[in-house]
Design a protein around this motif. Structure first.
Motif, PDB file in Angstrom:
ATOM      1  N   GLU A 117      -7.554  -5.753  -8.149  1.00  0.00           N
ATOM      2  CA  GLU A 117      -6.804  -6.507  -7.153  1.00  0.00           C
ATOM      3  C   GLU A 117      -5.550  -7.076  -7.797  1.00  0.00           C
ATOM      4  OE1 GLU A 117      -9.295  -9.473  -5.547  1.00  0.00           O
ATOM      5  OE2 GLU A 117     -10.685  -8.068  -4.585  1.00  0.00           O
ATOM      6  N   ILE A 118      -4.458  -6.964  -7.120  1.00  0.00           N
ATOM      7  CA  ILE A 118      -3.203  -7.452  -7.687  1.00  0.00           C
ATOM      8  C   ILE A 118      -2.553  -8.446  -6.735  1.00  0.00           C
ATOM      9  CG2 ILE A 118      -2.803  -5.330  -8.996  1.00  0.00           C
ATOM     10  CD1 ILE A 118      -0.771  -4.516  -6.820  1.00  0.00           C
ATOM     11  N   ALA A 119      -1.667  -9.233  -7.277  1.00  0.00           N
ATOM     12  CA  ALA A 119      -0.875 -10.195  -6.502  1.00  0.00           C
ATOM     13  C   ALA A 119       0.510 -10.284  -7.126  1.00  0.00           C
ATOM     14  CB  ALA A 119      -1.548 -11.563  -6.476  1.00  0.00           C
ATOM     15  N   ARG A 120       1.455 -10.718  -6.339  1.00  0.00           N
ATOM     16  CA  ARG A 120       2.840 -10.760  -6.790  1.00  0.00           C
ATOM     17  C   ARG A 120       3.194 -12.155  -7.301  1.00  0.00           C
ATOM     18  NH1 ARG A 120       6.823  -7.250  -5.694  1.00  0.00           N
ATOM     19  NH2 ARG A 120       5.511  -6.274  -4.075  1.00  0.00           N
ATOM     20  N   VAL A 172      -0.307  -7.720 -16.525  1.00  0.00           N
ATOM     21  CA  VAL A 172       0.764  -7.274 -15.628  1.00  0.00           C
ATOM     22  C   VAL A 172       0.638  -5.770 -15.445  1.00  0.00           C
ATOM     23  CG1 VAL A 172       3.246  -7.146 -15.276  1.00  0.00           C
ATOM     24  CG2 VAL A 172       2.239  -9.151 -16.386  1.00  0.00           C
ATOM     25  N   VAL A 173       0.782  -5.281 -14.210  1.00  0.00           N
ATOM     26  CA  VAL A 173       0.715  -3.848 -13.924  1.00  0.00           C
ATOM     27  C   VAL A 173       2.106  -3.258 -14.126  1.00  0.00           C
ATOM     28  CG1 VAL A 173       0.204  -2.105 -12.199  1.00  0.00           C
ATOM     29  CG2 VAL A 173      -1.167  -4.183 -12.305  1.00  0.00           C
ATOM     30  N   ALA A 174       2.208  -2.318 -15.101  1.00  0.00           N
ATOM     31  CA  ALA A 174       3.481  -1.636 -15.386  1.00  0.00           C
ATOM     32  C   ALA A 174       3.212  -0.161 -15.594  1.00  0.00           C
ATOM     33  CB  ALA A 174       4.132  -2.236 -16.638  1.00  0.00           C
ATOM     34  N   PRO A 192      -4.103  -0.116  -8.478  1.00  0.00           N
ATOM     35  CA  PRO A 192      -3.894  -1.406  -7.793  1.00  0.00           C
ATOM     36  C   PRO A 192      -4.430  -1.389  -6.362  1.00  0.00           C
ATOM     37  CG  PRO A 192      -1.888  -0.632  -8.868  1.00  0.00           C
ATOM     38  CD  PRO A 192      -2.831   0.523  -8.860  1.00  0.00           C
ATOM     39  N   ILE A 193      -4.987  -2.535  -5.984  1.00  0.00           N
ATOM     40  CA  ILE A 193      -5.417  -2.791  -4.606  1.00  0.00           C
ATOM     41  C   ILE A 193      -4.745  -4.073  -4.158  1.00  0.00           C
ATOM     42  CG2 ILE A 193      -7.376  -3.212  -3.083  1.00  0.00           C
ATOM     43  CD1 ILE A 193      -9.146  -1.750  -5.052  1.00  0.00           C
ATOM     44  N   GLN A 194      -3.831  -3.977  -3.216  1.00  0.00           N
ATOM     45  CA  GLN A 194      -3.099  -5.158  -2.752  1.00  0.00           C
ATOM     46  C   GLN A 194      -4.020  -6.043  -1.953  1.00  0.00           C
ATOM     47  OE1 GLN A 194       0.318  -5.397  -3.468  1.00  0.00           O
ATOM     48  NE2 GLN A 194       0.252  -7.524  -2.789  1.00  0.00           N
ATOM     49  N   VAL A 206       0.503  -8.948 -10.936  1.00  0.00           N
ATOM     50  CA  VAL A 206      -0.506  -9.377 -11.897  1.00  0.00           C
ATOM     51  C   VAL A 206      -1.885  -9.029 -11.347  1.00  0.00           C
ATOM     52  CG1 VAL A 206       0.878 -11.205 -12.915  1.00  0.00           C
ATOM     53  CG2 VAL A 206      -0.505 -11.695 -10.902  1.00  0.00           C
ATOM     54  N   ILE A 207      -2.825  -8.860 -12.252  1.00  0.00           N
ATOM     55  CA  ILE A 207      -4.191  -8.491 -11.889  1.00  0.00           C
ATOM     56  C   ILE A 207      -5.005  -9.762 -11.688  1.00  0.00           C
ATOM     57  CG2 ILE A 207      -6.279  -7.293 -12.648  1.00  0.00           C
ATOM     58  CD1 ILE A 207      -4.527  -5.433 -14.258  1.00  0.00           C
ATOM     59  N   LEU A 208      -5.735  -9.810 -10.581  1.00  0.00           N
ATOM     60  CA  LEU A 208      -6.570 -10.965 -10.272  1.00  0.00           C
ATOM     61  C   LEU A 208      -7.976 -10.758 -10.836  1.00  0.00           C
ATOM     62  CD1 LEU A 208      -5.586 -11.600  -6.536  1.00  0.00           C
ATOM     63  CD2 LEU A 208      -4.695 -12.729  -8.567  1.00  0.00           C
TER      64      LEU A 208
END
Length: 402
Positions: free
Chosen positions: A45-48, A350-352, A399-401, A383-385
């Motif tokens: 899960e990711i978030a901005r 951080v997802v890159a 990633p899963i928004q 960023v990863i939650l």
């Protein structure tokens, strides 16, 4: 040379095809095994990282109370008349009679008490006569010693002894006279006036409201004999409210007068605005629901909302308070679940380019759900939650928004 028969050519081609089919099947099986064992991207899960409003609050339960409450007590001892007021009744300062107290009638005392009073009067009179006689004798003796001392017949010590006896007799006479007057005053209570009443003027005592407001509680409603100082009613102004919030002492040290407070779950539609007026200087020990001793301190807040918006809010009502200790409109922030401890510092993934990259982060204030980022991240990064132990630096992720 004889050409190869067609049937022979067909058999050779069939054998050759079967041999390649076996090789192809083996290659396919190996490919499937490799594909199955090949590391797959971990779903995360990711978030901005965003910029916006962030505030740090202290959330605790509180209760309302009237600022100025008055406990009305009986000023004299007497027979209290029945109080007609109920909680919620309006009263005016200096005009509304809250209670009426009639004096106790001495005629209610029995004959035995009167006989005892008369006996005390007669005893005091006899003591007075005895004291007068003793004083007369001591004064006469002193005059004789004065003449004898003038003739140098007695010594100075004998004269001083006579003077002491005369002074002591005078004091005893004064004490006996006071005791007689006290006994006569007690006996006057039993003396009836010609109209059947008592000799002393007795009028009822009216207890008036010390301030305008409403009756909060009636402590003595029925008629009975009360002594001076007995609580009768409690009054106050329900529109003049304040809020008492119990917070941990470490949180109370960070709260300053003038801090904004929002009151929720009070029974109305929206939150009520309030402001901290005082943080009490003394803390107290309180045992929590889990049995842990905590040092707490009372924070007093004034309601800023007009009475029309909180007309049903009364004394000792429960509220949930949010005390805003810090607030900004331009905070670089991330969900608190994206940050984790790495040694003594904070960090985040951080997802890159489809991979997780570990990044050290310097965290600031937190609202619980979101945390301020001072260094290490930029606006717009993902960023990863809640990475936990399943995400490593450089690992491929899916990633899963949220």
């Amino acid at each position: 040379m004889n050409p190869t028969p067609p049937a022979t050519k067909r058999n050779n081609h069939t054998r050759h095809s079967r041999r390649w089919l076996a090789y192809a099947g083996a290659v396919a099986i190996v490919a499937l095994i490799v594909a199955g064992l090949w590391p797959q991207p971990a779903p995360v899960e990711i978030a901005r990282v965003t910029v916006g409003v962030l505030r740090a609050t202290v959330n605790e339960e509180g209760k309302t109370r009237i600022k100025q409450r008055f406990l009305v007590a009986a000023p004299v001892t007497g027979q209290l008349r029945r109080i007609p007021f109920k909680p919620g009744a309006e009263v005016l300062a200096g005009q509304t009679v809250l209670a009426v107290i009639d004096p106790l009638s001495p005629a209610l005392l029995d004959a035995r008490s009167r006989a005892l009073a008369e006996a005390r009067r007669d005893t005091a009179s006899a003591h007075l006569e005895k004291a007068r006689a003793a004083h007369t004798f001591a004064a006469s003796e002193l005059r004789r010693f004065d003449k004898l001392f003038a003739d140098k017949t007695v010594s100075i010590q004998e004269l001083e002894t006579a003077q002491w006896r005369e002074a002591a007799a005078a004091k005893e006479q004064a004490a006996a006279d006071s005791a007689l007057r006290q006994a006569e005053a007690e006996l006057v209570e039993f003396t009836s006036s010609p109209d059947g009443g008592t000799s002393s003027v007795r009028s009822p005592t009216e207890v008036k409201a010390p301030a305008s407001g409403r009756v909060l509680r009636v402590l003595e409603e029925s008629s009975r004999v009360v002594t001076a100082g007995t609580p009768l009613l409690e009054i106050g102004n329900p529109s003049d409210l304040e809020v008492v919030i119990e917070v941990l002492s470490r949180d109370g040290a960070a709260i300053a007068p003038g801090t904004k407070v929002e009151l929720e779950q009070w029974g109305g539609d929206g939150p009520l605005a309030a402001q901290v007026r005082l943080v009490e200087p003394a803390a107290f020990t309180k045992v929590s629901a889990l049995g842990v001793e905590e040092q707490r301190v009372n924070v007093i807040a004034d309601l800023l909302a007009p009475p029309g918006q909180r007309r049903n809010l009364g004394d000792n009502f429960r509220v949930e308070a949010r005390i805003v200790v810090w607030e900004t409109n331009q905070a670089l922030k991330v969900p608190s679940g994206a940050l984790f401890r790495r040694g003594q510092e904070w960090a985040a993934f951080v997802v890159a380019n489809g991979r997780a990259r570990l990044r050290p982060v310097k965290a600031g204030r937190s609202s619980g759900a979101e945390t301020q980022v001072l260094e290490g991240l930029k606006e717009g990064e993902m960023v990863i939650l809640y990475p936990g132990d399943r995400v490593r630096d450089g690992q491929r992720v899916k990633p899963i928004q949220v």
